[in-house]
Design an enzyme around this catalytic site. Sequence first.
Site, mmCIF file in Angstrom:
data_model
loop_
_atom_site.group_PDB
_atom_site.id
_atom_site.type_symbol
_atom_site.label_atom_id
_atom_site.label_comp_id
_atom_site.label_asym_id
_atom_site.label_seq_id
_atom_site.Cartn_x
_atom_site.Cartn_y
_atom_site.Cartn_z
ATOM 1 N N SER A 1 8.764 -2.935 0.431
ATOM 2 C CA SER A 1 8.044 -4.082 0.952
ATOM 3 C C SER A 1 7.467 -3.761 2.339
ATOM 4 O O SER A 1 6.757 -2.774 2.487
ATOM 5 C CB SER A 1 9.023 -5.263 0.973
ATOM 6 O OG SER A 1 8.367 -6.466 1.137
ATOM 7 N N ASP B 1 4.401 -9.183 -9.547
ATOM 8 C CA ASP B 1 5.037 -9.396 -8.248
ATOM 9 C C ASP B 1 4.155 -10.342 -7.445
ATOM 10 O O ASP B 1 3.043 -9.977 -7.057
ATOM 11 C CB ASP B 1 5.174 -8.040 -7.543
ATOM 12 C CG ASP B 1 5.797 -8.162 -6.158
ATOM 13 O OD1 ASP B 1 6.119 -9.289 -5.743
ATOM 14 O OD2 ASP B 1 5.944 -7.121 -5.498
ATOM 15 N N HIS C 1 9.853 -8.397 -7.132
ATOM 16 C CA HIS C 1 9.525 -7.706 -5.893
ATOM 17 C C HIS C 1 10.551 -6.636 -5.528
ATOM 18 O O HIS C 1 10.359 -5.898 -4.581
ATOM 19 C CB HIS C 1 9.419 -8.747 -4.765
ATOM 20 C CG HIS C 1 8.892 -8.201 -3.487
ATOM 21 N ND1 HIS C 1 7.667 -7.568 -3.391
ATOM 22 C CD2 HIS C 1 9.437 -8.160 -2.239
ATOM 23 C CE1 HIS C 1 7.479 -7.201 -2.127
ATOM 24 N NE2 HIS C 1 8.533 -7.536 -1.419
#
Lengths: 204, 266
Positions: free
Chosen positions: B95, B217, B245
Amino acid sequence: MTHALPPNYSDLYNLSPCGLLTLEQGKIVHVNSTFLSWLQKEENDILSKEFTDLLNKGGKLYYQLFVQPLIKMHGSVKEIDLSIETDDSSFPCFFSAKGSKKPGEDLVHCAIFKVGDRKKYETELLRKKEKAEEEKKDKVQALNEIAFDQAHLARAPLANMLAIISLVKTMDISEDVDRLIDLLQTSTEQLDTQIKEIVRKTGA
Amino acid sequence: MVDIIKRNNVRIHGDGNKCMVMAHGFGCDQNVWRHLIKAFETEYKVVVFDYVGAGQSDLDAYDPKKYSSLDGYAEDVHEVIQTLALKDVIFIGHSVSCMIGLRAAIKYPQHFQHIIMVAPSPSYINTDDYIGGMNREDIEALFEVMDANYLGWSASMAPLIMGNPDAPELGEELAANFCATDPEIARQFARVTFFSDNRSDLQNLPVKSLTLQCSDDILAPLEVGFYIEKHTPQNTLAILNATGHCPHLSAPEETIAVIKSYLNTN
């Protein structure tokens, strides 16, 4: 450990006072009547839908960022504050869930508690807390202002007194009176220092 | 002298000659890497850490000014690498950490060999000619849900000691506090994460990279993976079957297989 099921197991599941759901890879595979009645939907309307489709966008993001990793890492979550969207409105809920421990299974069992009243109470508490903080801030500010103003008002006569003391000391006075004037001057200067200190503290 | 190892709660697994640094994403800590650590620790020296403000990091080291941009975090990554004298680092970020690693690799290219990005996004917000997946209101809505869930947080939660992540008997209290962090810090990290725009940096990445793009996602839609592939030199795009995610948690086998296959051919 598995306990024997009560004979009215189906009623317990369907009429339970909380919403019950089972998710398989995030999709709804079982749902109880209580939850369907809150949504005003039929079973077929929501079976195989993603659970996160029932959440608003903030809730969806929160679920992906926090809830799902927690279930994966620790097998459960509890008391997550989410909002469930219905066709025409939404209701706040506490979401608790447990992941299946069986290998190869990706099941999550969820319990959903509708918390409309609790939420109102919480909002009320938060509002009161904010109001109390605001009031406290106002009070402190008002007190500071009063102290600042009064201190300034007190300094004017003090300045006069100090000037008069200096003047008297230049006059022809007896030793006794001179000692008393010295004492008066010391005390007046101390008072002046104290008041300057008040001005400094409150004027900051 | 700052104790970097303590500040970032740096842990080393395995003692291979080659080295991996794994950097967690927003909202979590180094424990998210448990599956990948197991898969790679026999062949690699695997270094994991917590960003300041997360996990068991030193909360006192949190400096709102330093961490007002991703560069503050990128400096910390570099300091960890320097302190351990790591060479030819294979950096795996999740991320927001992908862009932190990217910035570190642009500034200190001599230390990095590969940047592996799990669910990356150079910019989260849609514009006229870019699909980031979210609008500003969506992010504000996320902040509201975060705030609602911080009601029960208290400062006394922070210093709990994290035991062995492989132990199945992690206490309930600990479980509840996993990913718990100071709400003020979390709010700032969230703003820095979701309002950052690193699109113009992609072209400057001086090392080879791999993008692991999940197939569904909401934080990083497919378009984002294609955008990164198009704008980053020497980037390989792998689209996973995994959804969500956090493929390193939800589909560790697939994630590990894709990373292994990339490293074998690059």
